[in-house]
Write a protein that holds these residues in place. Structure first.
Motif, short mmCIF file in Angstrom:
data_model
loop_
_atom_site.label_atom_id
_atom_site.label_comp_id
_atom_site.label_asym_id
_atom_site.label_seq_id
_atom_site.Cartn_x
_atom_site.Cartn_y
_atom_site.Cartn_z
N CYS A 83 22.77 19.85 -23.23
CA CYS A 83 23.91 20.77 -23.18
C CYS A 83 24.15 21.28 -21.75
CB CYS A 83 23.68 21.96 -24.11
SG CYS A 83 23.79 21.55 -25.87
N GLU A 89 31.36 22.13 -26.97
CA GLU A 89 29.92 22.44 -27.09
C GLU A 89 29.37 21.85 -28.39
OE1 GLU A 89 29.81 26.68 -26.95
OE2 GLU A 89 29.73 26.77 -24.75
N LYS A 129 26.40 18.82 -29.23
CA LYS A 129 25.28 19.06 -30.15
C LYS A 129 25.27 18.05 -31.29
CE LYS A 129 25.23 24.07 -29.28
NZ LYS A 129 25.50 25.41 -29.87
#
Length: 257
Positions: free
Chosen positions: A7, A26, A30
Motif C-alpha cells: 500500500c 486504496e 488491498k
C-alpha cells in the motif's frame, strides 16, 4: 511483501485523488493483494502542466505518444482517474505470476470494475490498458466549468466498496494457507476415523478369534459374535486363553491378539 508495504508504494500517487476515488483506489490495491497480485498506482491527480507535457510527447517532443488529451481534457487532471502497474511483471497483460490460471492484469480489472471503475482497456479508440477512471457521470468539459460530484454520488461509491467487500468469498493469502492446512488436517482425521470405525465394527469374526467366540457363546457369556469390534474379539480371546469359558484348545495366538 506485507500489505502495508504494498500500500505504501501507492500512497504518494493517490493522495490527490478526489474523495471516494481515493478510497476505491486504496481498496483496489488491498483486494489485488488478497488475490496474490501486487500492484502499484503510478498516476493519480495530474496537473494541467504535467498533462500538457505528456501531450507534447510524440508531437513536439521526442518519444512515443502516450495520451490524446491536452491539459484539462484528461480525467487525471481532476483527480478521478488512476494508472497502475503490476509489481511482479510490469505491463505484461498475459503474466500469471500467482499461478492461479488467470492473467494477473485481468484479475486487477475484475476487482476495479467491482468497485465502479471504468477500464481504458475497453475503449474502442486509443485503448489504455493501465487506466481506470471514475467520473461520476461528468465530462471533462463539466469539470473544467467547475462541476464536481455530489456528496450523494460519493456516498454511493463508498456504499459500493462496503457492499462488495468479501464478495465471492475471496480469501487473503494467509486465509488460503490456513484453509489448505485445515483441509489437510480434515483429510488426515477422516482417514483415522475410517480406520477406527473399521476396527470398531468388523465385517466378520477374525480367524484368530473364532475358537474363543465359539467357546464364549457355548458358555453363555455372549449371545452372538457378529459385528464385534477389534477390542471385543481381543478381550474374548484373552479370556478364552485364561480358561474363562472352560478348557482352551491349544490354538496359538496369532498376530494382532
Amino acid at each position: 511483501m506485507t500489505l502495508e508495504e504494498v500500500c505504501a508504494k501507492s500512497t504518494p500517487n493517490i493522495a490527490g485523488l478526489y474523495e471516494g476515488v481515493r478510497q476505491a483506489a486504496e481498496e483496489l490495491v488491498k483486494r489485488c493483494y488478497n488475490r496474490g497480485v501486487n500492484i502499484r498506482i503510478t498516476q493519480g491527480l495530474r496537473t494541467i502542466a504535467e498533462q500538457d507535457a505528456l501531450y507534447a510527447q510524440g508531437r513536439t517532443k521526442p518519444g512515443a505518444k502516450v495520451t490524446n488529451a491536452r491539459g484539462g481534457y484528461s480525467f487525471h487532471n481532476f483527480g478521478v482517474a488512476i494508472d497502475f502497474v503490476l509489481m511482479a511483471s510490469g505491463y505484461d497483460v498475459k503474466a500469471d505470476a500467482d499461478k492461479d490460471g488467470q492473467a494477473d492484469w485481468y484479475e486487477v480489472v475484475e476487482e476495479a470494475k467491482k468497485l465502479g471503475f471504468v477500464w481504458g482497456g475497453d475503449w474502442k479508440s486509443f485503448v489504455d490498458f493501465p487506466h481506470f477512471e471514475m467520473t461520476f457521470g461528468l465530462t471533462t468539459a463539466q469539470y473544467r466549468a467547475g462541476r464536481r460530484p455530489t456528496q450523494a454520488q460519493i456516498n454511493e461509491v463508498l456504499a459500493r466498496i462496503e457492499a462488495t467487500k468479501g464478495e465471492d468469498g475471496e480469501m487473503t493469502i494467509e486465509e488460503k494457507a490456513a484453509f489448505k492446512e485445515l483441509q489437510e488436517t480434515v483429510a488426515s482425521q477422516a482417514k483415522r476415523i475410517e480406520t477406527l470405525e473399521g476396527r470398531a465394527k468388523m465385517v466378520k469374526v477374525p480367524a484368530w478369534a473364532e475358537s474363543a467366540c465359539v467357546a464364549a457363546k457355548k458358555a453363555g457369556a455372549i449371545d452372538t459374535a457378529n459385528d464385534g469390534s477389534y477390542d471385543f474379539y481381543r478381550l474374548i480371546t484373552v479370556m478364552y486363553r485364561r480358561g474363562f469359558f472352560g478348557p482352551a484348545d491349544a490354538v496359538p495366538v496369532k498376530e494382532g491378539v
